[in-house]
Design a protein around this motif. Structure first.
Motif, short mmCIF file in Angstrom:
data_model
loop_
_atom_site.label_atom_id
_atom_site.label_comp_id
_atom_site.label_asym_id
_atom_site.label_seq_id
_atom_site.Cartn_x
_atom_site.Cartn_y
_atom_site.Cartn_z
N MET A 220 0.46 -4.77 11.70
CA MET A 220 -0.96 -4.42 11.74
C MET A 220 -1.25 -3.51 12.93
O MET A 220 -2.07 -2.59 12.84
CB MET A 220 -1.81 -5.69 11.82
CG MET A 220 -1.81 -6.52 10.54
SD MET A 220 -2.75 -8.06 10.69
CE MET A 220 -4.42 -7.43 10.71
N ARG B 243 0.81 -1.21 0.00
CA ARG B 243 0.00 0.00 0.00
C ARG B 243 0.85 1.27 0.00
O ARG B 243 0.34 2.35 -0.26
CB ARG B 243 -0.94 0.00 1.21
CG ARG B 243 -1.95 -1.14 1.17
CD ARG B 243 -2.95 -1.05 2.29
NE ARG B 243 -3.99 -2.06 2.11
CZ ARG B 243 -5.16 -2.07 2.72
NH1 ARG B 243 -5.44 -1.10 3.60
NH2 ARG B 243 -6.04 -3.02 2.51
N SER C 89 0.46 0.04 12.18
CA SER C 89 -0.04 0.72 10.98
C SER C 89 -1.51 1.11 11.11
O SER C 89 -2.01 1.95 10.37
CB SER C 89 0.13 -0.18 9.75
OG SER C 89 -0.71 -1.32 9.84
N LYS C 90 -2.23 0.43 12.04
CA LYS C 90 -3.64 0.68 12.28
C LYS C 90 -4.50 0.43 11.03
O LYS C 90 -5.54 1.07 10.83
CB LYS C 90 -3.87 2.10 12.80
CG LYS C 90 -3.16 2.38 14.12
CD LYS C 90 -3.40 3.80 14.61
CE LYS C 90 -2.66 4.07 15.91
NZ LYS C 90 -2.83 5.47 16.39
N GLU C 91 -4.04 -0.50 10.18
CA GLU C 91 -4.83 -0.87 9.01
C GLU C 91 -6.00 -1.76 9.44
O GLU C 91 -5.92 -2.47 10.44
CB GLU C 91 -3.95 -1.64 8.01
CG GLU C 91 -2.81 -0.82 7.43
CD GLU C 91 -3.28 0.21 6.43
OE1 GLU C 91 -4.30 -0.04 5.74
OE2 GLU C 91 -2.64 1.28 6.33
N GLU C 92 -7.09 -1.71 8.67
CA GLU C 92 -8.26 -2.52 8.98
C GLU C 92 -7.96 -4.00 8.75
O GLU C 92 -7.63 -4.39 7.62
CB GLU C 92 -9.44 -2.09 8.12
CG GLU C 92 -10.05 -0.76 8.51
CD GLU C 92 -10.69 -0.81 9.90
OE1 GLU C 92 -11.20 -1.89 10.28
OE2 GLU C 92 -10.66 0.21 10.61
N PRO C 93 -8.08 -4.85 9.78
CA PRO C 93 -7.76 -6.27 9.62
C PRO C 93 -8.58 -6.96 8.53
O PRO C 93 -8.06 -7.80 7.80
CB PRO C 93 -8.09 -6.86 11.01
CG PRO C 93 -8.00 -5.70 11.94
CD PRO C 93 -8.46 -4.52 11.17
N GLU C 94 -9.88 -6.59 8.43
CA GLU C 94 -10.73 -7.24 7.43
C GLU C 94 -10.19 -7.01 6.02
O GLU C 94 -10.13 -7.95 5.20
CB GLU C 94 -12.17 -6.71 7.52
CG GLU C 94 -12.90 -7.08 8.80
CD GLU C 94 -12.61 -6.13 9.95
OE1 GLU C 94 -11.77 -5.22 9.76
OE2 GLU C 94 -13.20 -6.30 11.03
N GLU C 95 -9.76 -5.79 5.73
CA GLU C 95 -9.24 -5.48 4.40
C GLU C 95 -7.93 -6.21 4.13
O GLU C 95 -7.68 -6.68 3.02
CB GLU C 95 -9.04 -3.97 4.26
CG GLU C 95 -10.33 -3.16 4.30
CD GLU C 95 -10.07 -1.67 4.13
OE1 GLU C 95 -8.96 -1.32 3.67
OE2 GLU C 95 -10.97 -0.88 4.44
N ILE C 96 -7.10 -6.30 5.16
CA ILE C 96 -5.81 -6.97 4.99
C ILE C 96 -6.00 -8.47 4.75
O ILE C 96 -5.42 -9.05 3.84
CB ILE C 96 -4.91 -6.75 6.24
CG1 ILE C 96 -4.65 -5.26 6.46
CG2 ILE C 96 -3.59 -7.51 6.08
CD1 ILE C 96 -4.01 -4.56 5.29
#
Length: 427
Positions: free
Chosen positions: A262, A74, A265-272
């Motif tokens: 994760m 990303r 980065s605070k990325e959304e787990p569902e999207e990852i």
């Protein structure tokens, strides 16, 4: 009853493998079906499948690295690497193929081949898309290069890790014994690949010049996330290098790195998690259970015993037979369970003969790692690349890969045969 299980497991394996080659049904569905039949008809039970057949270390390593690569991608860093590689090679396809293959082999030796292809394949797909050229020659070359590079060191390929753990052979021992022949094989293989694809990789001048106008620095979309990703990737790769000292399995290192990235980065787990190659993961589960059925019914063990009996305990004959046997078997049966079966057989032979079987261990490593190049399911890296390609709308078929890679694999084993004979037995 044992005879029924013996031949029944062979039949199930052959039919499943035939359906994978046929490619009318998705390979994940076929492999899971074959594994399910092994369980349903009692060739092995669920408890054995979970505890012994399924290699959760491999699955954990794959999932962890897929998460790391998804988040890192990303940032735009893969696109930046693609533009840099194009600039260095002036966007000429054959030069680019050689450079990416060499990078793949080198990284596979220092890290591991699965991690390497997870990092390099997205770069390749991005670059071939920009140049409007066929990505398959690049993907096939990188699969082959990853397995050749992984052969060179203790940590490059799972079979080497298993052999090193069982024998106590050091990182330096692997490098000094396997790196020289791996370099020779890589150079010979690249020359053949460049010859084979010399007329297939033609780029339009306008596309080439358009790519050369690009600045790789402009491709970075999120510099803050890139710094976090590179930090965690660095820590994770360091963990792979020192995993034996830290007494941590590679899956633990990869999953820990993925969770940490994760978290920061605070990325959304569902999207990852949606970007994890789940069909590839379940394909491996089915394949592990399928081969576990062969092992439980005595097929793999019988093959190993036959090979050892033929040589009558002679070290040279055992080493050369082991080289070819493990190469052919690893092309059609995943090399991890095959090596797991051969290790105790060779240890028992060493105790009975009292001789020095070190050349046999090097032959097993060469055959298992290089033999994995023979088919699209011969090694973990192969299946991972096929899965990534499929997700990007690129069909890397079993038959097309076999036509290119199997002869190259045979050539690599011929070189290894000469190397083993001259280095260990030509006095």
């Amino acid at each position: 009853m044992q005879e029924v299980l013996f031949y029944g497991s062979i039949l199930i394996f052959v039919v499943t493998y035939g359906l994978i080659i046929w490619e009318k049904y998705h390979r994940m569905v076929v492999a899971m079906s074959g594994g399910s039949i092994m369980l349903l008809f009692g060739f092995l039970n669920q408890d054995t499948a979970i505890k012994e057949a399924i290699d959760f270390n491999t699955l954990g390593l794959l999932i962890g690295m897929m998460i790391l690569v998804t988040i890192t991608r990303r940032t735009g860093v893969f696109e930046a690497l693609a533009i840099w590689a194009a600039t260095v090679t002036e966007a000429y396809p054959l030069r680019l193929l050689a450079l990416l293959s060499a990078i793949t082999a080198g990284a596979s030796a220092l890290l591991d081949n699965v991690t390497t292809v997870l990092l390099i394949v997205p770069v390749t797909i991005t670059l071939t898309d920009k140049l409007n050229i066929n990505p398959l020659p690049f993907l096939i070359s990188e699969i082959i290069a990853s397995n050749i590079g992984g052969t060179a060191t203790l940590i490059g390929d799972p079979p080497n890790i298993m052999i090193g753990s069982a024998t106590g052979l050091s990182f330096n021992a692997f490098a000094s014994n396997l790196a020289p022949v791996s370099i020779i094989i890589l150079l010979a293989t690249l020359l053949v690949l460049l010859f084979l694809y010399r007329n297939d990789l033609q780029v339009e001048e306008k596309d080439r010049l358009q790519v050369l106008k690009l600045n790789y620095k402009d491709e970075i979309k999120d510099s803050a996330l890139l710094k976090k990703s590179l930090l965690v990737l660095g820590l994770t790769l360091s963990g792979f290098v020192f995993h034996s000292v830290l007494h941590l399995d590679s899956a633990t290192v990869a999953m820990s790195g993925a969770i940490f990235l994760m978290l920061i980065s605070k990325e959304e787990p569902e999207e990852i998690l949606l970007n994890v190659e789940w069909p590839t993961i379940f394909f491996f589960i089915g394949l592990f259970v399928l081969v576990g059925g062969l092992k439980a019914s005595g097929v793999v063990g019988a093959l190993a015993q036959w090979g050892l009996a033929v040589t009558q305990g002679q070290v040279m004959e055992t080493a050369l037979l082991m080289l070819w046997l493990s190469a052919i078997a690893s092309a059609f049966i995943d090399n991890i369970p095959f090596v797991a079966t051969m290790i105790p057989m060779l240890q028992e032979m060493a105790q009975l003969s009292g001789g020095n079987l070190e050349p046999v261990w090097w032959s097993l490593a060469l055959g298992a790692c290089l033999g994995g190049n023979g088919t699209l399911i011969g090694a973990t890296a192969n299946v991972v690349v096929a899965g990534i390609a499929e997700k990007n709308g690129i069909l890397l078929s079993f038959k097309h890969y076999l036509k290119i890679a199997f002869p190259l694999m045979i050539g690599s084993i011929l070189i290894s045969h000469v190397y083993v004979y001259l280095r260990y037995f030509c006095v």
